[in-house]
Scaffold this motif. Structure first.
Motif, mmCIF file in Angstrom:
data_model
loop_
_atom_site.group_PDB
_atom_site.id
_atom_site.type_symbol
_atom_site.label_atom_id
_atom_site.label_comp_id
_atom_site.label_asym_id
_atom_site.label_seq_id
_atom_site.Cartn_x
_atom_site.Cartn_y
_atom_site.Cartn_z
ATOM 1 N N ILE A 8 0.833 -1.211 0.000
ATOM 2 C CA ILE A 8 0.000 0.000 0.000
ATOM 3 C C ILE A 8 0.866 1.258 0.000
ATOM 4 O O ILE A 8 0.634 2.191 -0.788
ATOM 5 C CB ILE A 8 -0.968 -0.005 1.198
ATOM 6 N N LEU A 9 1.863 1.317 0.875
ATOM 7 C CA LEU A 9 2.707 2.515 0.955
ATOM 8 C C LEU A 9 3.506 2.741 -0.320
ATOM 9 O O LEU A 9 3.666 3.884 -0.774
ATOM 10 C CB LEU A 9 3.634 2.423 2.163
ATOM 11 N N THR A 10 3.993 1.665 -0.911
ATOM 12 C CA THR A 10 4.747 1.791 -2.159
ATOM 13 C C THR A 10 3.864 2.320 -3.276
ATOM 14 O O THR A 10 4.264 3.228 -4.023
ATOM 15 C CB THR A 10 5.336 0.427 -2.569
ATOM 16 N N ARG A 11 2.668 1.783 -3.406
ATOM 17 C CA ARG A 11 1.768 2.217 -4.486
ATOM 18 C C ARG A 11 1.270 3.639 -4.270
ATOM 19 O O ARG A 11 1.147 4.412 -5.214
ATOM 20 C CB ARG A 11 0.577 1.265 -4.626
ATOM 21 N N LEU A 12 0.991 4.004 -3.016
ATOM 22 C CA LEU A 12 0.561 5.385 -2.739
ATOM 23 C C LEU A 12 1.674 6.379 -3.041
ATOM 24 O O LEU A 12 1.430 7.433 -3.642
ATOM 25 C CB LEU A 12 0.120 5.525 -1.280
ATOM 26 N N ALA A 13 2.897 6.058 -2.638
ATOM 27 C CA ALA A 13 4.018 6.965 -2.883
ATOM 28 C C ALA A 13 4.314 7.086 -4.378
ATOM 29 O O ALA A 13 4.583 8.187 -4.877
ATOM 30 C CB ALA A 13 5.256 6.471 -2.143
ATOM 31 N N THR A 14 4.250 5.977 -5.087
ATOM 32 C CA THR A 14 4.495 6.011 -6.532
ATOM 33 C C THR A 14 3.419 6.828 -7.244
ATOM 34 O O THR A 14 3.719 7.675 -8.095
ATOM 35 C CB THR A 14 4.532 4.585 -7.109
ATOM 36 N N GLY A 15 2.159 6.597 -6.906
ATOM 37 C CA GLY A 15 1.073 7.364 -7.504
ATOM 38 C C GLY A 15 1.144 8.838 -7.165
ATOM 39 O O GLY A 15 0.854 9.695 -8.000
ATOM 40 N N PHE A 16 1.568 9.159 -5.944
ATOM 41 C CA PHE A 16 1.694 10.556 -5.548
ATOM 42 C C PHE A 16 2.810 11.241 -6.330
ATOM 43 O O PHE A 16 2.659 12.383 -6.762
ATOM 44 C CB PHE A 16 1.955 10.664 -4.039
ATOM 45 N N ALA A 17 3.910 10.536 -6.536
ATOM 46 C CA ALA A 17 5.017 11.111 -7.310
ATOM 47 C C ALA A 17 4.608 11.363 -8.761
ATOM 48 O O ALA A 17 4.899 12.419 -9.332
ATOM 49 C CB ALA A 17 6.228 10.193 -7.249
ATOM 50 N N ILE A 18 3.923 10.405 -9.338
ATOM 51 C CA ILE A 18 3.437 10.579 -10.713
ATOM 52 C C ILE A 18 2.446 11.739 -10.775
ATOM 53 O O ILE A 18 2.495 12.580 -11.673
ATOM 54 C CB ILE A 18 2.792 9.278 -11.236
ATOM 55 N N GLY A 19 1.541 11.809 -9.799
ATOM 56 C CA GLY A 19 0.555 12.884 -9.758
ATOM 57 C C GLY A 19 1.180 14.252 -9.570
ATOM 58 O O GLY A 19 0.718 15.238 -10.148
ATOM 59 N N CYS A 20 2.239 14.336 -8.760
ATOM 60 C CA CYS A 20 2.938 15.617 -8.587
ATOM 61 C C CYS A 20 3.552 16.082 -9.898
ATOM 62 O O CYS A 20 3.445 17.259 -10.260
ATOM 63 C CB CYS A 20 4.034 15.494 -7.537
ATOM 64 N N ALA A 21 4.193 15.172 -10.585
ATOM 65 C CA ALA A 21 4.824 15.537 -11.857
ATOM 66 C C ALA A 21 3.779 15.980 -12.878
ATOM 67 O O ALA A 21 3.927 17.017 -13.530
ATOM 68 C CB ALA A 21 5.628 14.366 -12.395
ATOM 69 N N VAL A 22 2.715 15.217 -12.999
ATOM 70 C CA VAL A 22 1.674 15.559 -13.977
ATOM 71 C C VAL A 22 0.952 16.836 -13.579
ATOM 72 O O VAL A 22 0.661 17.688 -14.424
ATOM 73 C CB VAL A 22 0.684 14.385 -14.137
ATOM 74 N N GLY A 23 0.653 16.995 -12.287
ATOM 75 C CA GLY A 23 -0.010 18.214 -11.820
ATOM 76 C C GLY A 23 0.818 19.457 -12.075
ATOM 77 O O GLY A 23 0.285 20.496 -12.479
ATOM 78 N N PHE A 24 2.121 19.356 -11.867
ATOM 79 C CA PHE A 24 3.004 20.493 -12.131
ATOM 80 C C PHE A 24 3.014 20.836 -13.611
ATOM 81 O O PHE A 24 2.928 22.012 -13.985
ATOM 82 C CB PHE A 24 4.419 20.185 -11.644
ATOM 83 N N VAL A 25 3.102 19.819 -14.457
ATOM 84 C CA VAL A 25 3.113 20.060 -15.904
ATOM 85 C C VAL A 25 1.793 20.670 -16.354
ATOM 86 O O VAL A 25 1.772 21.613 -17.152
ATOM 87 C CB VAL A 25 3.422 18.756 -16.672
#
Length: 70
Positions: A8-25
């Protein structure tokens, strides 16, 4: 750490990192392309990126749980 909590923690952190990058773009290139907002609206930008990333992380976790096979 138990396997499920690590999953759970790995998937949440990975999704959050992807979301941060996409949200910034999205914020920098698509959302306010017609106005000049250089150096302003830091709170709005931070909240937009956070909410985008948190939504993406929950979706990433839900998809990973759906597709997980043992």
């Amino acid at each position: 750490m138990p396997r499920m909590i690590s999953f759970i923690l790995t998937r949440l952190a990975t999704g959050f990192a992807i979301g941060c990058a996409v949200g910034f773009v999205v914020w920098e290139n698509g959302l306010l392309s017609s106005t000049n907002t250089a150096g302003t609206h830091y709170l709005a930008q931070g909240l937009f990126i956070y909410f985008f990333a948190s939504t993406m992380s929950m979706g990433y976790l839900a998809t990973a749980l759906l597709l997980e096979e043992e």
